[in-house]
Structures are given as C-alpha cells and as structure tokens.
Design a protein around this motif. Sequence first.
Motif, PDB file in Angstrom:
ATOM      1  N   ARG A 488       0.840  -1.272  -0.187  1.00 50.57           N
ATOM      2  CA  ARG A 488      -0.488  -0.087   0.379  1.00 50.57           C
ATOM      3  C   ARG A 488       0.813   1.282   0.492  1.00 50.57           C
ATOM      4  O   ARG A 488       2.315   1.343   0.397  1.00 50.57           O
ATOM      5  N   ARG A 527      -4.441   2.887  -0.427  1.00 46.93           N
ATOM      6  CA  ARG A 527      -4.846   2.242  -1.958  1.00 46.93           C
ATOM      7  C   ARG A 527      -3.023   1.662  -2.101  1.00 46.93           C
ATOM      8  O   ARG A 527      -1.982   1.605  -1.776  1.00 46.93           O
ATOM      9  N   PHE A 528      -3.362   0.640  -3.841  1.00 45.63           N
ATOM     10  CA  PHE A 528      -2.578  -0.025  -3.531  1.00 45.63           C
ATOM     11  C   PHE A 528      -1.856   0.881  -5.149  1.00 45.63           C
ATOM     12  O   PHE A 528      -2.744   1.706  -6.184  1.00 45.63           O
ATOM     13  N   HIS A 530      -1.420  -0.132  -8.301  1.00 45.13           N
ATOM     14  CA  HIS A 530      -1.905   0.131  -9.502  1.00 45.13           C
ATOM     15  C   HIS A 530      -2.831   1.174  -9.589  1.00 45.13           C
ATOM     16  O   HIS A 530      -3.549   1.001 -10.875  1.00 45.13           O
ATOM     17  N   GLU A 531      -3.864   2.165  -8.189  1.00 43.02           N
ATOM     18  CA  GLU A 531      -5.243   2.123  -8.932  1.00 43.02           C
ATOM     19  C   GLU A 531      -4.419   4.063  -9.168  1.00 43.02           C
ATOM     20  O   GLU A 531      -5.530   4.994  -9.303  1.00 43.02           O
TER      21      GLU A 531
ATOM     22  N   HIS B  21      -9.645   6.561 -10.781  1.00 44.81           N
ATOM     23  CA  HIS B  21      -9.177   5.611 -12.376  1.00 44.81           C
ATOM     24  C   HIS B  21      -9.647   4.098 -12.541  1.00 44.81           C
ATOM     25  O   HIS B  21     -10.859   3.893 -11.390  1.00 44.81           O
ATOM     26  N   ALA B  23      -9.148   1.935 -13.119  1.00 42.28           N
ATOM     27  CA  ALA B  23      -9.318   0.287 -12.833  1.00 42.28           C
ATOM     28  C   ALA B  23     -10.030  -0.330 -11.808  1.00 42.28           C
ATOM     29  O   ALA B  23     -10.376  -1.801 -12.302  1.00 42.28           O
ATOM     30  N   THR B  24     -10.158   0.382 -10.933  1.00 44.63           N
ATOM     31  CA  THR B  24     -11.139  -0.387 -10.053  1.00 44.63           C
ATOM     32  C   THR B  24     -12.255  -0.038  -9.838  1.00 44.63           C
ATOM     33  O   THR B  24     -12.177   1.908  -9.520  1.00 44.63           O
ATOM     34  N   THR B  27     -11.703   2.221  -3.975  1.00 40.71           N
ATOM     35  CA  THR B  27     -10.862   2.098  -3.409  1.00 40.71           C
ATOM     36  C   THR B  27     -10.128   1.177  -2.551  1.00 40.71           C
ATOM     37  O   THR B  27     -10.770   0.241  -1.874  1.00 40.71           O
ATOM     38  N   GLY B  28      -8.427   0.772  -2.350  1.00 40.33           N
ATOM     39  CA  GLY B  28      -8.098   0.311  -2.314  1.00 40.33           C
ATOM     40  C   GLY B  28      -7.810  -0.854  -1.844  1.00 40.33           C
ATOM     41  O   GLY B  28      -8.167  -2.043  -1.345  1.00 40.33           O
ATOM     42  N   PRO B  31      -4.871  -6.419  -4.798  1.00 44.66           N
ATOM     43  CA  PRO B  31      -4.662  -7.258  -6.232  1.00 44.66           C
ATOM     44  C   PRO B  31      -5.201  -8.074  -5.599  1.00 44.66           C
ATOM     45  O   PRO B  31      -5.352  -9.088  -6.154  1.00 44.66           O
TER      46      PRO B  31
END
Lengths: 741, 349
Positions: A488, A527-528, A530-531, B21, B23-24, B27-28, B31
């Motif tokens: 994270r 968050r990670f 990739h976001e 974003h 892609a998701t 949030t948070g 993977p």
Amino acid sequence: MSELESTRIGGVPPGDRARASSRGADPSRSGTDVLLDVRNVKVDFNTENGVVHAVDDVSFSLAPGEVLAVVGESGSGKSVTAMTLMGLTRSPNAVFGGSARLHDLDLISASGNELRRVRGKEIAMIFQDPMTSLNPVHRIGKQIVEQIQAHEDVSDEQAMRRAVQVLERVGIPRAQERAASYPHEFSGGMRQRVMIAMAMACDPAILIADEPTTALDVTIQAQILEEMRALRERSETAIILVTHDLGVVADIADRIAVMYAGRIVEMGTLDEIFYDPQHPYTWGLLGSIARIDRDRPGRLPSIPGMPPSLINRPQGCHFRPRCRHEFEACPRYPELESRLGEAPGHHDRCWLSAEEKRTRRVVGEGERDRARSRRCGGVTALLEVAHVKQHFPVRRGVFNRVSGHVHAVDDVSFSLGRGETLGLVGESGCGKTTLSRTIMRLLEPTDGTIELEGRDISHARSRELRPLRKDVQMVFQDPFASLNPRKRIVQIVGAPLMHHGVPRQEIGRRTNELLTRVGLSPEHANRFPHEFSGGQRQRIGIARALALSPKLIVLDEPVSALDVSIQAQVVNLLEDIQEELGVAYLFVAHDLSVVRHVSDRIAVMYLGRVMELSPSEELYSKPIHPYTAALLSAIPVPDPRANRDRRRVVVGGEPPSPIDPPSGCVFRTRCPRARELCRNEVPRLSEYPGGHVAACHFPLNVSEVEVGCAGKSPLSTRDSGNTAPALVEDDEMPLDTGALA
Amino acid sequence: MTTHQDPATALPAADPGEIEHAATGRTGAGPWHLAARRLRRNRVALPFGALFLLLVAIALLAPAFGESVAKTGPNTNHLSDTITVRGQERNVVELDGVPIGPQYLAAKGRYMLGADGNGRDVMVRLLYGARNSLFIGLTASLITTVLAVTVGLLAGYYRGPVDAVISRTLDSLWAFPPVLIGVALGVSLALGGLDLGLFQVRGNSLWIPTLIIGVVSVVYLARPIRGQVLSLREKEFVEAARAHGASDLQIMTRELLPNLVSTVLTFLPVLVANAILLEAALSFLGAGVQPPDPSWGTMLANGVNLLITSPHLTIAPGAMLVLTVLSLNVFGDGVRDALDPRSRVKIGT
Ligand SMILES: Nc1ncnc2c1ncn2[C@@H]1O[C@H](COP(=O)(O)OP(=O)(O)OP(=O)(O)O)[C@@H](O)[C@H]1O
Ligand code: SF4
Ligand code: SF4
Ligand SMILES: [Mg+2]
C-alpha cells in the motif's frame, strides 16, 4: 522575446499555408483524391469494470503522400485508432462501429482474410519498440523476403534483391552483408530502419507509424525522420504518425488530429494547429512543452488535472473538468466541425466562438515572470565527484574469461552545491544511469572518489552507508516498476522511515504530510500503486524520496515516461519542493528541453565522459562542444516555421561501443570537426569564458585567442601535454547553431 | 453505430489529488481482492474447488463414519466374520480368499465398498486413507513451499556462488526420478526410523513420507521462484529500498516476498496434487505409508493382487486419486487465471 509574444501561442494570424498546399493536403477537399476515408469509427472494449470507450466518433480522410499526425495524451486512443485500421485490436471483448474505406474495402468490417491481403501490401505499420517487433531468430533479409513473398509471387532471388534495395534505401550501410545479420546485431536505431524497410518492402499506400522515434535518441530520431521524409517524397506513401512529441509533428506533418478521451477534438493543417489553435486542450498541449527555442519561463504552464476515465466520460465536452473556459454551452456534446469562416478544413469541438478563442488563447496563467534565480558556483559543495570510473567486465566463452571492459563511466568529475540543480544529459547508453547509481552507491566505483559533505563514501561498506542513505535519495524513471505492486502507498512512502527506526504512529503522520506535500490526498494512503496514473505514481516516488529529508535527490529521468501536460505538473512540483526545502537535484534526462528548464548547470555526457559542463543558458545559447551543438540541433522544435528556416545538422552514425571506445576524443568518429589531433590526443576539460567547461580541441563559438588561453579546468586531470590547438578557421564550422542562439 | 449520448455520470472536477482510476471501482482494493473477485466469477474452477473441500471434509469425518455406520476400524480384520445382507448370511471373505464385493446400502452401511483380502471394510479404509493421503499431500506441500521460497529467494537474490551451490544441488535432485529417491530414502528410513537426537521418528510414522515428498518436490517450485526473484531484484522498487537503507533481509522479506505469493498460490494446488500422487506411488512401492495403516497408495498395492476377482479394491482408491488430482488441477487453473489478469477471457456484457 517579449512577454506578450511568449505568452501567446504564435500570435500570428492564419494564412501561411505554404507547406501544406505544397503537398496538396487541403483537408477540405473531398472525393477525388482520397486514399483512406475514415468515418465515425468507434471502438469499445468490454472490461471487468465496464465498457471502455477507447475511440469514439473518429473521422478523417487521408490523401496520397500526406502525413497525418495524431497527437494527444497517453490513453487518448491514438494507438487504438491506428491499430484498428490494421485490424489489430480485434478480440472477443472489442466492439467496433463506423467504417474505414481503403479503395473499396472497409477495414472495419473486412474479414480476417481480406485484411491479411491488404496488410503489408496496402497498409503497413511500424511500432514504437524496435527491439520486440522483429523476430529474433530469423535473419533480417529473410524476414523482409517473407514479407514480400506473402503478397507477391516472386522468386527468392528477386525478393532478396528487393530486400537489399529497401535496406539500402533506409540507409543501412553495406546492405548486402547486413541482410544476413540477426536483429540483435543491430542497434535500436538500425532496427527501426529495418522496420521501416520491411514496412516499405511492398510499397504500401499507407504507412502507420506508432511512436516510431520515441524509443530512440535525438540524433538517431533526426536520422529516422529524415528517412521517413525521403520515403514520402519518393513513393507518395501516406503516413499516419502517432506521437506525443509536438516537435516531431512540427518537423514532418502536413495535417494534425488532436485526440482527447477517444475523440478528435481538433483537426487542421500544421500551421493552423500551431499558429491558430482553436481548442483549449490544444492550447494546453502546446503551452506545456518545455522548449529550447524560447526564453525559459519561471514555471511550465500545465493543464490541471488528468485525462478522464474512458468508462465514465464527462458529459458533453469531455475536456470540461479541466477546461478554464467552461461555460453554459459546454454540457452539450460539441460536434467536430468547422467553426471558422476562413478555414473550412480546420475543425474543432469547442463551443467558444472564434473571437473568444483568439482573445482567450493565452497559456501559462501569467507565472512566467517568476523566473528563478540561478544558483551557480559560490555555493558550498555538497557532492564532489572526482575522476570516477565505472568499468564492467565483459565475460565471454565457456570459461567466463574477462575479454574486455565496458567503460560505462570514464573519468567523470564535477561538484554539486547545496540547493543546486545539475542536469545530466546524453544519448542512451552514455552512462547517465550508471553514474547516478554510482553516486547513490548502489554500485561501487571502479576508481575515483565520491565525497558527500566532505566524507569519502566511494568505498564505504553497506553498514556504514546505511545512516548516510538518509542524505541522498533517488526518484526513478519507470513509475510502474519503482513502486512495489503488492504494497500500500502508506507502506511504500513509510518504508524509509521504518528502516530508520521512526515509530509507527509517527510514520502515519509523516506519510500523510508527505502525500499532501506532493499534491496527493492522505486518503490515498491505503491504496495500491495500480490505482494511480503515471504522474501520480511519480508523485508517490517523490514523496518516498522526501521522507528522510535528504540533501540531494538523484532524479533519473523522472518525467520521461509522462505526458507533456503531466510532465509540466511534476517539474513544477519538483521546483517548488526545491525552493521550499533547499534540496539539491541531480537531474538525469535525455530530453534537453526539460533539463534546460530545471537546471542551473548542465553536464553533457558521451560514451561515459563529460563533454561539456556549462551554466544552462550558456550551454543552449553558445554551445562550445561540437557534440552539444549536434544534440541541440537534432531536437525538433515545436514551431513549424522555425523548423523550415532552421539549418539542421544531422550527425551521422551511432555511438561506438563503450567496450572499445575510440582513441583520443571519443566523439571523433561522428564529429564533423575531427582532425588528426583528435585521434591522437584526449582533449582535456578546459574552462572558457561564460563559465563553460568543455573537452574539445577545436571548440565552437570561441575565438582563437580564447582557445589559446583556455584555462585548464580544475576538474580536469588529464595531463595530455599542452599542445596548442590548431587554428580554428571560420569556414570550418560546419555546425550552424545560429538558429538556436 | 455512433453514440452522441454520453453516460450521464459526469466526472467530478479532477484536480491532481482527486483520483479517478478506471481500473478499480472501489478504492483500496488490493491485488488480492481483485483476484478473489475474478475467482469468484469463475464458473468452472469454483465447483472443483468445492469438490476438493468436500473430499477434505469426508476425510475428517472418517472416524465418525467408522464408529457409527460401518462399526469397524480401518485396521480391524474380519477374516472369519459373517454379515447379513438382505437377511442372508454371507462370509466377509470366502474360503477361497475372495472378499465380499461392494454392498452399497444393502448391509446397513457395512462394507459399502466391499472388503479386502483381510476382511477390512474398504469404505472405512478409503476414508482413513484419505486422511493420510491428504495430510501427507498438504503438509508436504507446505514444507516444499517454505523450503522452495527460502532457497529460491536466496539463490535469486544473491546470485553468484550462493546461486551456483543451490542450483547445482537442485539440478542433481532434478536428475533423479523423485520416486527413486523416495523409495531409496523411504525404505531405509522405514526400517530404521529416524534419530535426530531430540526428534525420534518411528519407522512407520507418517512424517517420513511427508518429509521425503516435501523435500523432493522443492525443485519444482524453487526454480520458478528463483527465476522470478532474478527479475524482481532488478526492479526499481528494490533499488529504491536499497537506496533508503533497507538490509538484504528486509528487502527479501518486505519487498520480494509479497510479490512471490501469487506464484506460490498458482503452484500450490498442483503441488498438492503431485504430492498426493507421489505419496500413492511411494506407498504402492512400499516406501510410503507403512501397513497396516491405510492410504490410497497402500490400498492400490493391496488391490492389485486381487485385481481380477475383486476390481473394487483398486477402483475405489484409484477413483479417489483421480477426483482429488482433477479437482486440484482445475481449481489451480482457475487460481492462475484469477491472479493473471492478462489471461484472455471473454467478459459478458
Ligand atoms: N484491449 C483493450 N482492452 C481494454 N481497454 C483497452 C484495450 N486496448 C486499449 N484500451 C484502452 O483504450 C484507451 C486508449 O488507449 P491507446 O493505447 O489508444 O492510447 P494512446 O493514445 O495510444 O496512449 P499512449 O500515448 O500511452 O500510447 C486506454 O484507456 C486503454 O487502456
Ligand atoms: S466546449 Fe467548453 S469545456 Fe469544452 S473546451 Fe470548449 S470551452 Fe472548454
Ligand atoms: S576534440 Fe576533435 S573530435 Fe572531439 S569534439 Fe573536438 S573537434 Fe570533435
Ligand atoms: Mg500509444
């Protein structure tokens, strides 16, 4: 340049279409001379998260011999548009609409077999990455022969003769022999030439080039662009050039389509777009490029925010959330149409009236007078690098014998003051990254010393280094590889603190502070990676580098993976941080325009050595070293008229192998001024007026007298006997840098 | 097909701090969340995963079944006993040595799958055997994972001599057929037991085949792990960690390890399946689970003698093996697809 002029784009009324008309590329013309007719093309991808509207309502036409440039930010659908024309986006999850007529075939609805017949023959493509687009196990010649035989019924010998011919045409020396080489035996630039040769083998009517020069160095880029121009002249091939580099566009395009969020928002001739842009997004794009042909602004103007999600696009004008000129009409969807009486081929998607556009067309929000004072010399040294060498052994054969050394960094010396920014530029493989990793002490130097605040750290052990690591941090080039995908953000930014024993609650607080500092919000902490978008990831990387309050940050190509508008945001952030915290930067980049913008002084490297080290304005206005001059002249300027007038010097050849560098001056194999002396003697770094330091026997822009009394630079060590350089004759100055000065 | 209408959801003003974003949705969502979500949507892998869980549950219920339904233990001989099938007396083992065949529900739950040559209840042995086989399979795979991750991390991270030693050792292990090593070790250990000072393992302990299988399988996982570490260590985030002063151990555990989890998860089901097969092979050859303890392998070995007259003795454990391995492999494929978002699946609209 006056304040007024530099804040307006161009400031010249439309009308000068000399170049466009010479190619017969007036977009308003219809019917007769249309090669490719693209109508309302739409591409949707079904994904887990919803439907991505990658391309929407894209229409344009292409005439024979015309170069259409498609520009826009990353993710704006440029590549998808180009690849859809080749049928390369077809997949179970893709949905297409519209038509693209080439002769009487619709490329969108054509069957796989029909497409295969035109691919390569009628319409060919070259890709960004010349490393992966050739098959590594086949000889170059054979790959081209196969390409030819796939479409034409010719004998092997005939095909091979054609292959050698096209290789010759794209400037591969000794093409006959080279046809028998494998791709790995070619350099990146050569491979891109081979790709072009392959694409041209069947004389296609259309060549699609997706970022053909992005992976290449500026000097090689100049050669490839020259090649493409020549091809176009010779065979009337129409080119669709996908690129984000407006300099390249200004250099070669006839017409431009500006894409935003999957749609064309403006389309017109080269001059129309550059000198009379109609869409606020185009203004932003043109405004946010750091330029070498203009005075350096205090801050780079940037487009605020970032491109919208293509799943939930803003209603009406997609640019609305980022537009400074939004008004009542904007929630309605603007069509791409001519909104100017006098230029029927110039289309755009903005509701503002033509007069409003011309009066509002200002970029940069008036921050240009905030020019930062340059810090040069006179500051206490933070980092002293002296005679640093980094040689890597090359092992060969079964016994792993050392057969030579890669001279990645060879005798580099410089010093860096507190709060100063030193730019480090050079072509790929010249040792920039190796040098910065050596300074970071991720590598141990083969020779020489690195002193940080007077402490020699060149051979410190990792245990001794650990406490010192606090003072020097690094921001990496690749915003995707530099953040651990499984952690994270709070863990990533907090990791340096944790390793230096900061208590847990304190880490949370500091992380939030840091995220706020780089323009992210503390809510992002959980968050990670990739976001986040590329620009945001780079901000996270900067936050991590700032965590330990370092005195020096090594920035290895920190913005080269980002779009221009985002580049400007990150560059501005870096400058703000420097102003606030007084941290010094070592800014490594291949983009000379950005480097000029941020640096106090600039070091130019070639083949592991420093060629010139000068205050940045001096370097750009009065380059002393022929290599510096060549680099500067190779950069295409985003100004079509200036490009037409500019006398360009295309340096031939490619950098020699660092395993076996040339004797004497390493640049001599490509230097237009090279003489006998350059072969025999290594030029030493000497000081010239204006704070220049350069290593050349026959420097440019320096009078004879100055050459004669050039002081030995304190940085230089080579005692190469003080032979007086031969006289510099004026007519022997092949590099015209006047246009840049 | 041209739409001029846009989705009504307008984007809020996007300042650099406001993340939107594509892609998701959430949030948070890490993977793992995403992978789990993809796995949950997989209509093939999930039933097979459930099947495996069912097998585990059945194995756990073995003692209950033995006590209350079959009324016998796994190792209890009934050579001279008789049972009542639909009111008829029958010998469990005929005088010529042929055991009774499957009775299914006819004998009130006794000898549902028949008896073996010693009159032992095959159903009961099958379930107890499942306990042993699954225990060995799962435990051995855990041992493999721990060893392989350690060894792969060290070899990939340090490279050079460390890697050379580890890789050559693995290579030589690879060069032997695992069954051969297993048999060699298994036979000698089964005779003498294992005396490690503090630890003393009896010759018939389940730990011996478990350890053997765990160790010989290391090479299957250690190689891909090493390869992955080799490429991960060149990533810039590792460099970044080193640049801010992380030690080697910290880099290996905090930066690299989390990135290996998906590889391990991808391999784990197949690893378990292989361990179960290997256990069966070893036991079949007399080097695994020692008689009279049941496992699918020993039951197969017993069964082959009576293959012609009593095929149920081999069919039952064989079927269990096939079911287990199949369910693990199909589920494993699903896990792989879920962890690798690039896998091409058509997304329904
Ligand atoms: N196969 C696919 N499935 C789903 N989405 C896709 C697919 N291919 C592209 N996209 C999406 O389509 C959009 C446009 O992508 P495209 O590659 O055309 O952008 P681009 O303008 O070429 O950007 P860049 O400058 O980065 O090359 C992006 O949001 C991308 O994520
Ligand atoms: S239509 Fe409105 S929001 Fe869109 S670019 Fe023009 S002024 Fe800005
Ligand atoms: S020393 Fe000679 S070869 Fe080298 S840059 Fe100067 S003129 Fe060119
Ligand atoms: Mg692209």
